[in-house]
Each structure stands twice: as structure tokens, then as C-alpha cells.
Design an enzyme around this catalytic site. Structure first.
Site, mmCIF file in Angstrom:
data_model
loop_
_atom_site.group_PDB
_atom_site.id
_atom_site.type_symbol
_atom_site.label_atom_id
_atom_site.label_comp_id
_atom_site.label_asym_id
_atom_site.label_seq_id
_atom_site.Cartn_x
_atom_site.Cartn_y
_atom_site.Cartn_z
ATOM 1 N N HIS A 1 -5.123 2.125 7.318
ATOM 2 C CA HIS A 1 -3.682 2.512 7.265
ATOM 3 C C HIS A 1 -3.303 3.671 6.144
ATOM 4 O O HIS A 1 -2.933 4.923 6.568
ATOM 5 C CB HIS A 1 -2.932 1.634 7.125
ATOM 6 C CG HIS A 1 -1.325 1.553 7.166
ATOM 7 N ND1 HIS A 1 -0.380 1.612 8.054
ATOM 8 C CD2 HIS A 1 -0.746 2.478 6.226
ATOM 9 C CE1 HIS A 1 0.794 1.953 7.767
ATOM 10 N NE2 HIS A 1 0.670 2.372 6.575
ATOM 11 N N GLU A 2 -3.979 3.429 5.000
ATOM 12 C CA GLU A 2 -3.706 4.444 4.009
ATOM 13 C C GLU A 2 -4.376 5.549 4.051
ATOM 14 O O GLU A 2 -3.924 6.814 3.701
ATOM 15 C CB GLU A 2 -3.702 3.691 2.603
ATOM 16 C CG GLU A 2 -2.941 2.372 2.187
ATOM 17 C CD GLU A 2 -1.422 2.749 2.426
ATOM 18 O OE1 GLU A 2 -1.011 3.952 2.232
ATOM 19 O OE2 GLU A 2 -0.777 1.690 2.851
ATOM 20 N N HIS B 1 -2.848 8.160 6.397
ATOM 21 C CA HIS B 1 -1.624 9.349 5.567
ATOM 22 C C HIS B 1 -2.484 10.497 4.950
ATOM 23 O O HIS B 1 -1.817 11.261 4.837
ATOM 24 C CB HIS B 1 -1.121 8.169 4.427
ATOM 25 C CG HIS B 1 -0.217 7.399 4.928
ATOM 26 N ND1 HIS B 1 1.057 7.688 5.537
ATOM 27 C CD2 HIS B 1 0.022 5.766 4.886
ATOM 28 C CE1 HIS B 1 1.873 6.588 5.933
ATOM 29 N NE2 HIS B 1 1.403 5.689 5.353
ATOM 30 N N CYS C 1 5.070 0.267 7.591
ATOM 31 C CA CYS C 1 4.857 1.178 6.618
ATOM 32 C C CYS C 1 6.336 1.662 5.995
ATOM 33 O O CYS C 1 7.251 1.703 6.357
ATOM 34 C CB CYS C 1 4.524 2.496 7.435
ATOM 35 S SG CYS C 1 4.041 4.057 6.489
ATOM 36 N N LEU C 2 5.993 1.844 4.553
ATOM 37 C CA LEU C 2 7.067 2.096 3.775
ATOM 38 C C LEU C 2 8.061 3.366 4.308
ATOM 39 O O LEU C 2 8.989 3.857 3.953
ATOM 40 C CB LEU C 2 6.815 2.415 2.342
ATOM 41 C CG LEU C 2 6.390 0.989 1.503
ATOM 42 C CD1 LEU C 2 5.977 1.333 0.256
ATOM 43 C CD2 LEU C 2 7.878 0.215 1.415
ATOM 44 N N GLY D 1 0.834 -1.130 0.176
ATOM 45 C CA GLY D 1 -0.046 0.065 -0.020
ATOM 46 C C GLY D 1 0.895 1.390 0.083
ATOM 47 O O GLY D 1 1.971 1.357 0.663
HETATM 48 C C1 QAP Z 1 0.418 -0.621 4.660
HETATM 49 O O1 QAP Z 1 2.471 -1.009 4.285
HETATM 50 C C2 QAP Z 1 -0.279 -1.679 5.502
HETATM 51 O O2 QAP Z 1 9.377 -1.467 7.233
HETATM 52 C C3 QAP Z 1 1.253 -0.976 3.681
HETATM 53 O O3 QAP Z 1 11.282 -2.348 5.436
HETATM 54 C C4 QAP Z 1 0.363 -2.125 6.709
HETATM 55 O O4 QAP Z 1 3.401 -1.673 2.279
HETATM 56 C C5 QAP Z 1 -1.020 -2.222 4.952
HETATM 57 C C6 QAP Z 1 7.284 -2.307 4.015
HETATM 58 C C7 QAP Z 1 -0.246 -3.179 7.363
HETATM 59 C C8 QAP Z 1 -1.726 -3.364 5.577
HETATM 60 C C9 QAP Z 1 -1.298 -3.846 7.035
HETATM 61 C C10 QAP Z 1 7.514 -1.737 5.111
HETATM 62 C C11 QAP Z 1 8.195 -2.601 3.098
HETATM 63 C C12 QAP Z 1 5.908 -2.197 3.397
HETATM 64 C C13 QAP Z 1 8.983 -1.784 5.824
HETATM 65 C C14 QAP Z 1 3.573 -1.676 3.508
HETATM 66 C C15 QAP Z 1 9.851 -2.395 4.756
HETATM 67 C C16 QAP Z 1 9.727 -2.564 3.784
HETATM 68 C C17 QAP Z 1 4.871 -1.716 4.046
HETATM 69 CO CO CO Z 2 2.044 3.709 5.615
#
Ligand code: QAP
Ligand code: CO
Length: 171
Positions: free
Chosen positions: A137-138, A141, A95-96, A45
């Protein structure tokens, strides 16, 4: 084009994003770049503000039953409005924009969201599970919030301390 992902504590991540009013090629290019950027960082996401664009745009691309992340399953969500939130569920989120940190967050279990697609068509989605969590979550933001604001006070203090320490290490 792969865009730069802003990371905590970049102040821009705490700004409220504005509604999208023009559904033109500029929007379509941004959506395409957001997708490329998200996949390049192995995310599921991404919100526009994470690439520095303060517009109410988010994308979600969950993996399917076979563990594949297919673009055919991509959700492009513009100007989302949550109409219903029901129940409660806890999931370990990441989270990215907060790389390497994961913590439990409490969210609604079931949501109904009205939004527009890239062509300005009105859509509605009703869902639970990981998609409901990702949508919340999104959407946070878009209002300038990160999941680290939804963890407990003590976990937050520990996070701030350890995240700083790790940033130092990067130098
Ligand atoms: C948001 O999160 C989300 O720490 C998206 O080193 C979170 O794509 C949606 C990511 C929980 C549903 C449930 C995080 C990649 C990606 C990191 C992500 C990392 C590399 C997170
Ligand atoms: Co995020």
C-alpha cells in the site's frame, strides 16, 4: 512537528517520488515529523508524498499482539525495491489521504523488499500478513498510486460519487 496530510483528489498524490540520495539531518527530521503526523491521525502507515514530499520514503508502525502501537516497532523504509511477490490475499484497506473510505484490495500475500534505513544501511525484509499489505500500500504511494485505483470499476464510480458528496457536506 505535525504536517498537513494531503487528501484525494490532490494532484500531488499522483506524482512519482524520487530516490533518496542524502541521508542527513533533513531526512531524519522529515522521518520524525512523518511519525508524529501519522500517530496524530491514528494511522499505521504513511508515505512522504502524503505530506507533500516526493521522496521514496515510507513508515509503517503496526500494533503488536497486545494491541499496542510502539515506536520500537517502527519501520522506516527508504528506496524500497520489491524483489519477490507471491500468492494473493484480500484485505479491507483505508488511507489517511482518503479519510473515511475503506474497501477490499487484492495484493500479494508474501513479499521480499530491499531498502535502506535512515542511516543508508541496506536492509531486507521478508514478510506476509498485514505488514506485507502495508508495504505494498505504502509503496504504491511512491509510484503515485492510491488504493482506490485498485478497487473495481463500479466501486470506483460509486466512490467518486459519494466522496464528492461528502466533501460538499464538509463545506
Ligand atoms: C495503510 O492506512 C494501510 O480513513 C495505512 O479516517 C492500509 O493508516 C496499511 C486512517 C491497510 C495496511 C492495511 C484511515 C485513519 C488510517 C482513515 C492507515 C481514517 C483515519 C489509515
Ligand atoms: Co495510503
Amino acid at each position: 512537528m505535525i504536517l498537513e496530510i494531503l487528501t484525494y483528489p490532490n494532484k500531488k498524490l499522483f506524482t512519482r517520488s524520487a530516490e533518496v540520495t542524502e541521508f542527513n539531518s533533513e531526512l531524519h527530521n522529515l522521518l520524525d515529523d512523518m511519525y508524529e503526523t501519522m500517530r496524530n491521525s491514528e494511522g499505521i502507515g504513511l508515505a512522504a508524498i502524503q505530506v507533500g514530499v516526493a521522496k521514496r520514503i515510507l513508515i509503517i508502525n503496526l500494533v503488536n499482539e497486545d494491541g499496542e502501537q510502539n515506536k520500537a516497532d517502527l519501520l522506516e523504509i527508504i528506496n524500497p525495491v520489491f524483489e519477490l511477490k507471491q500468492g494473493e490475499t484480500t484485505f479491507q484497506e483505508g488511507c489517511l489521504s482518503v479519510p473515511g473510505y475503506y474497501e477490499d484490495v487484492k495484493r500479494a500475500e508474501f513479499v521480499r523488499v530491499r531498502y535502506q534505513d535512515r542511516f543508508a544501511n541496506k536492509q531486507v525484509i521478508e514478510t506476509d500478513g498485514l505488514l506485507a499489505i502495508a508495504l505494498q500500500h505504502e509503496n504504491d504511494h511512491l509510484d503515485g498510486h492510491l488504493f482506490i485505483e485498485r478497487i473495481g470499476f463500479n466501486k470506483r464510480k460509486k466512490f467518486d460519487k459519494e466522496y464528492k458528496k461528502n466533501k460538499q457536506k464538509d463545506k
